[in-house]
Design a protein around this motif. Sequence first.
Motif, PDB file in Angstrom:
ATOM      1  N   CYS A  12      78.592 -17.577 -11.693  1.00 24.85           N
ATOM      2  CA  CYS A  12      77.747 -16.385 -11.703  1.00 24.85           C
ATOM      3  C   CYS A  12      78.266 -15.469 -10.602  1.00 24.85           C
ATOM      4  O   CYS A  12      78.307 -15.869  -9.428  1.00 24.85           O
ATOM      5  CB  CYS A  12      76.289 -16.767 -11.451  1.00 24.85           C
ATOM      6  SG  CYS A  12      75.181 -15.388 -11.129  1.00 24.85           S
ATOM      7  N   GLU A  13      78.684 -14.253 -10.970  1.00 28.41           N
ATOM      8  CA  GLU A  13      79.276 -13.393  -9.962  1.00 28.41           C
ATOM      9  C   GLU A  13      78.875 -11.932 -10.178  1.00 28.41           C
ATOM     10  O   GLU A  13      78.642 -11.488 -11.297  1.00 28.41           O
ATOM     11  CB  GLU A  13      80.799 -13.530  -9.974  1.00 28.41           C
ATOM     12  CG  GLU A  13      81.434 -13.200 -11.304  1.00 28.41           C
ATOM     13  CD  GLU A  13      82.919 -13.517 -11.324  1.00 28.41           C
ATOM     14  OE1 GLU A  13      83.420 -14.078 -10.338  1.00 28.41           O
ATOM     15  OE2 GLU A  13      83.584 -13.193 -12.329  1.00 28.41           O
ATOM     16  N   ALA A  14      78.768 -11.208  -9.071  1.00 30.47           N
ATOM     17  CA  ALA A  14      78.443  -9.783  -9.134  1.00 30.47           C
ATOM     18  C   ALA A  14      79.668  -9.006  -9.594  1.00 30.47           C
ATOM     19  O   ALA A  14      80.786  -9.268  -9.152  1.00 30.47           O
ATOM     20  CB  ALA A  14      77.990  -9.297  -7.761  1.00 30.47           C
ATOM     21  N   GLY A  51      77.897  -3.689 -10.167  1.00 32.78           N
ATOM     22  CA  GLY A  51      76.462  -3.451 -10.146  1.00 32.78           C
ATOM     23  C   GLY A  51      75.670  -4.300 -11.114  1.00 32.78           C
ATOM     24  O   GLY A  51      74.459  -4.082 -11.283  1.00 32.78           O
ATOM     25  N   ALA A  52      76.313  -5.259 -11.776  1.00 33.76           N
ATOM     26  CA  ALA A  52      75.622  -6.153 -12.702  1.00 33.76           C
ATOM     27  C   ALA A  52      76.027  -7.587 -12.368  1.00 33.76           C
ATOM     28  O   ALA A  52      76.715  -7.843 -11.367  1.00 33.76           O
ATOM     29  CB  ALA A  52      75.966  -5.791 -14.147  1.00 33.76           C
ATOM     30  N   TRP A  53      75.601  -8.534 -13.196  1.00 34.96           N
ATOM     31  CA  TRP A  53      75.898  -9.943 -12.958  1.00 34.96           C
ATOM     32  C   TRP A  53      76.619 -10.512 -14.173  1.00 34.96           C
ATOM     33  O   TRP A  53      76.163 -10.379 -15.307  1.00 34.96           O
ATOM     34  CB  TRP A  53      74.622 -10.725 -12.670  1.00 34.96           C
ATOM     35  CG  TRP A  53      74.080 -10.387 -11.319  1.00 34.96           C
ATOM     36  CD1 TRP A  53      73.149  -9.440 -11.011  1.00 34.96           C
ATOM     37  CD2 TRP A  53      74.484 -10.966 -10.087  1.00 34.96           C
ATOM     38  NE1 TRP A  53      72.932  -9.384  -9.654  1.00 34.96           N
ATOM     39  CE2 TRP A  53      73.740 -10.320  -9.051  1.00 34.96           C
ATOM     40  CE3 TRP A  53      75.384 -11.960  -9.729  1.00 34.96           C
ATOM     41  CZ2 TRP A  53      73.881 -10.648  -7.705  1.00 34.96           C
ATOM     42  CZ3 TRP A  53      75.525 -12.296  -8.399  1.00 34.96           C
ATOM     43  CH2 TRP A  53      74.795 -11.643  -7.399  1.00 34.96           C
ATOM     44  N   SER A  54      77.739 -11.138 -13.909  1.00 31.44           N
ATOM     45  CA  SER A  54      78.568 -11.721 -14.953  1.00 31.44           C
ATOM     46  C   SER A  54      78.364 -13.233 -14.989  1.00 31.44           C
ATOM     47  O   SER A  54      78.499 -13.911 -13.961  1.00 31.44           O
ATOM     48  CB  SER A  54      80.042 -11.398 -14.673  1.00 31.44           C
ATOM     49  OG  SER A  54      80.869 -11.925 -15.671  1.00 31.44           O
ATOM     50  N   ILE A  55      78.023 -13.751 -16.172  1.00 34.98           N
ATOM     51  CA  ILE A  55      77.723 -15.170 -16.343  1.00 34.98           C
ATOM     52  C   ILE A  55      78.810 -15.817 -17.192  1.00 34.98           C
ATOM     53  O   ILE A  55      79.074 -15.388 -18.327  1.00 34.98           O
ATOM     54  CB  ILE A  55      76.351 -15.369 -17.030  1.00 34.98           C
ATOM     55  CG1 ILE A  55      75.254 -14.651 -16.248  1.00 34.98           C
ATOM     56  CG2 ILE A  55      76.047 -16.853 -17.185  1.00 34.98           C
ATOM     57  CD1 ILE A  55      75.106 -15.116 -14.812  1.00 34.98           C
ATOM     58  N   HIS A  56      79.453 -16.854 -16.652  1.00 31.35           N
ATOM     59  CA  HIS A  56      80.507 -17.582 -17.352  1.00 31.35           C
ATOM     60  C   HIS A  56      80.007 -18.992 -17.648  1.00 31.35           C
ATOM     61  O   HIS A  56      79.628 -19.727 -16.738  1.00 31.35           O
ATOM     62  CB  HIS A  56      81.773 -17.667 -16.490  1.00 31.35           C
ATOM     63  CG  HIS A  56      82.333 -16.334 -16.102  1.00 31.35           C
ATOM     64  ND1 HIS A  56      83.440 -15.783 -16.707  1.00 31.35           N
ATOM     65  CD2 HIS A  56      81.914 -15.431 -15.172  1.00 31.35           C
ATOM     66  CE1 HIS A  56      83.693 -14.601 -16.161  1.00 31.35           C
ATOM     67  NE2 HIS A  56      82.787 -14.368 -15.220  1.00 31.35           N
TER      68      HIS A  56
END
Length: 460
Positions: free
Chosen positions: A119-121, A124-129
């Motif tokens: 989970c990484e910024a 300005g949003a959050w990216s979920i792998h």
Amino acid sequence: MNGASAGSRDVAVLGAGPAGVAAAVGLARLGHAVRLYAGAARRGIEGASERLLQLLERLELHEAAATMQVRGPRSRQWAGLSSVNGTEYLIDRAQFDQALRRDATRAGATLEPGWVRRCEARDGAWSIHQAGDAGHETFCAVVDARGRKVRGFSQRGPSLLALTQRFSTPPGAEPGTAIVMGDDRWCWVAQDGRGNLDVQVVCAPLHAGSRPALRALLTDGSRLPSSVAARLESATPVGELRARAAGAFLRRAAQDAGRVLAGDAAMALDPLSGHGIYEALASADATVAAINTHLQGGDWNTVQRFMHERAQELWARKAVAAGSFYEQAAGSNSGDFWSTMSRGYAELAARAGMLHDPVTRIQSRPVLNGTRIEMRRVLVAPQWPRGLWRYGDIEIAELLDCCSLGERDAGRAAAQLRRPEAAVRAAMQWLSVQGALPAGGASGFRRAEPVGAPMARSST
């Protein structure tokens, strides 16, 4: 970019245990699109109190509440004393977690099976792998409820190792739980009345220990308290031994804008200091309000301060609670384990410290106002370090403003505040008992030791 665009108000909830599901349900009911990432359900038997059942019902987690059917006595053998402390429910954790997920989908959350790898910024949003997936989904906010898997911490308690083993027992055993003190460890035993017995041993971490050596800690009767060893004489181990770190730690729950840690990801408690499921669910309102405030454009610094101060207060209380148990044990057993744990928690409690403000005054502080976290004027005092906001539906600061101007008649104060006279009179009487009703102006606050205040609301 897969999934929601950066401009959406979608929320990712990582982890479908109690903390994650409660947050997902609360946010979905506010109209947010929620994706709930669910790994494997936990296994084992857990004990739960009547107040947990009441909390589940309040949060409308009815499927999970319906799994709480079996009850048994809760006994304790500690510091040379034996007692039965009421009863508690015996929860099959896998069934409980599956029921929580049904509650989440019924509330409108979308269930996404599988573990989240990262989970990484990003922009300005959050990216979920997800694990095994080369792609990613993007969300505006994240509730991270992955428990102890989340890295880093700001404070931690003494290190502990918890070993749990399932056993099969002959039919006829009555359900119940027991906590039992040993010479260099303590045990928690749970019998579900269906032939399943879970035994957990909590001890100091082993510097080196093979799987057979660890299993011996749970199966060698000479190394267990006699009452636990007696239960295992006719029991057969089932499945694999589970080992995990069990020490308490605290993380900053709202360090990064738009991401809130929940449940064990934010604060993992020593098993002696409180019930993990209850504490995870009890924080749901704050978690939901934090995310909702962010999605509605609220000030993240206010959210961050509220979540940090709330967690710090709870952390200090739980450190004292755990320390008292270890101190009792150290008083009856001079072994290194008990003296080390007692000393460690005494030091932790001293470092943690309750929030303290020696001056009684009105101050602007962050509060939980329904589904938002906002700055409001509250009464700060030694007995209310985070501030007292309301008594029932009466805002304390507004009432004290009225009283400071010389309005001491409840009827006229009620008219000025546009509140029911009975409610205003009750608030004034309570403040008077507390010594917080000013004799003359804001400088007239008097200090007093707190008494019971069932209707008083702090910043929660």
